[in-house]
Design a protein around this motif. Sequence first.
Motif, mmCIF file in Angstrom:
data_model
loop_
_atom_site.group_PDB
_atom_site.id
_atom_site.type_symbol
_atom_site.label_atom_id
_atom_site.label_comp_id
_atom_site.label_asym_id
_atom_site.label_seq_id
_atom_site.Cartn_x
_atom_site.Cartn_y
_atom_site.Cartn_z
ATOM 1 N N TYR A 157 0.864 -1.182 0.000
ATOM 2 C CA TYR A 157 0.000 0.000 0.000
ATOM 3 C C TYR A 157 0.896 1.226 0.000
ATOM 4 C CZ TYR A 157 -3.726 -3.157 1.471
ATOM 5 O OH TYR A 157 -4.633 -4.188 1.540
ATOM 6 N N ARG A 185 0.710 5.602 -0.498
ATOM 7 C CA ARG A 185 -0.099 6.819 -0.654
ATOM 8 C C ARG A 185 0.384 7.607 -1.865
ATOM 9 N NH1 ARG A 185 -4.766 7.629 1.511
ATOM 10 N NH2 ARG A 185 -4.001 6.735 3.436
ATOM 11 N N GLY A 210 -3.496 11.835 -2.495
ATOM 12 C CA GLY A 210 -4.139 11.315 -1.293
ATOM 13 C C GLY A 210 -4.733 9.930 -1.433
ATOM 14 N N LYS A 211 -4.887 9.438 -2.664
ATOM 15 C CA LYS A 211 -5.427 8.090 -2.856
ATOM 16 C C LYS A 211 -4.416 7.055 -2.390
ATOM 17 C CE LYS A 211 -8.403 9.229 -6.736
ATOM 18 N NZ LYS A 211 -8.684 8.993 -8.159
ATOM 19 N N LEU A 212 -4.929 5.925 -1.955
ATOM 20 C CA LEU A 212 -4.080 4.840 -1.490
ATOM 21 C C LEU A 212 -3.984 3.773 -2.570
ATOM 22 C CD1 LEU A 212 -2.449 3.868 0.975
ATOM 23 C CD2 LEU A 212 -4.493 2.636 1.700
ATOM 24 N N THR A 228 4.426 9.379 -5.525
ATOM 25 C CA THR A 228 3.961 8.610 -4.374
ATOM 26 C C THR A 228 4.927 8.827 -3.218
ATOM 27 O OG1 THR A 228 5.231 6.638 -4.979
ATOM 28 C CG2 THR A 228 2.980 6.797 -5.837
ATOM 29 N N GLU A 256 4.591 -0.136 4.511
ATOM 30 C CA GLU A 256 3.650 -0.231 3.395
ATOM 31 C C GLU A 256 3.699 -1.563 2.662
ATOM 32 O OE1 GLU A 256 5.948 2.426 3.434
ATOM 33 O OE2 GLU A 256 4.563 3.847 4.332
#
Length: 87
Positions: free
Chosen positions: A9, A11, A15-17, A49, A56
Motif C-alpha cells: 500500500y 499513498r 491522497g489516494k491509497l 507517491t 507499506e
Amino acid sequence: MKVSVWDTYVRREDGKLMHFDILVPDHITDENTVFDFGTEYLKTKPFETLKLTAKECRLCHIEQATDEMVAAIQNNGFAIIEMENCN
C-alpha cells in the motif's frame, strides 16, 4: 515456480491509497530487494507517491506463479498485480 507475494500500500500525491502486490521468486527474502522492485514499478506511474517502506509492504504468502507471472519475473525480476488506484 513459487513466488512470494508482498502486499503493498502506498499513498499517492493526490491522497489516494494505491494497493498492489509485488511478486518475486520465493528464494528472494531480502525486503530491500523487494522495496527496490516496488520503487522501480512506482517510477513508471505518471504521479508521485510516498516512499515505499516495510510499513507499506509486507510478505503476505507464497503461491504458485501463473505463466504470465513467470514471464514478467523472467523479464523484470518481479511481477506486479495492480489492485486499487494504480492508474
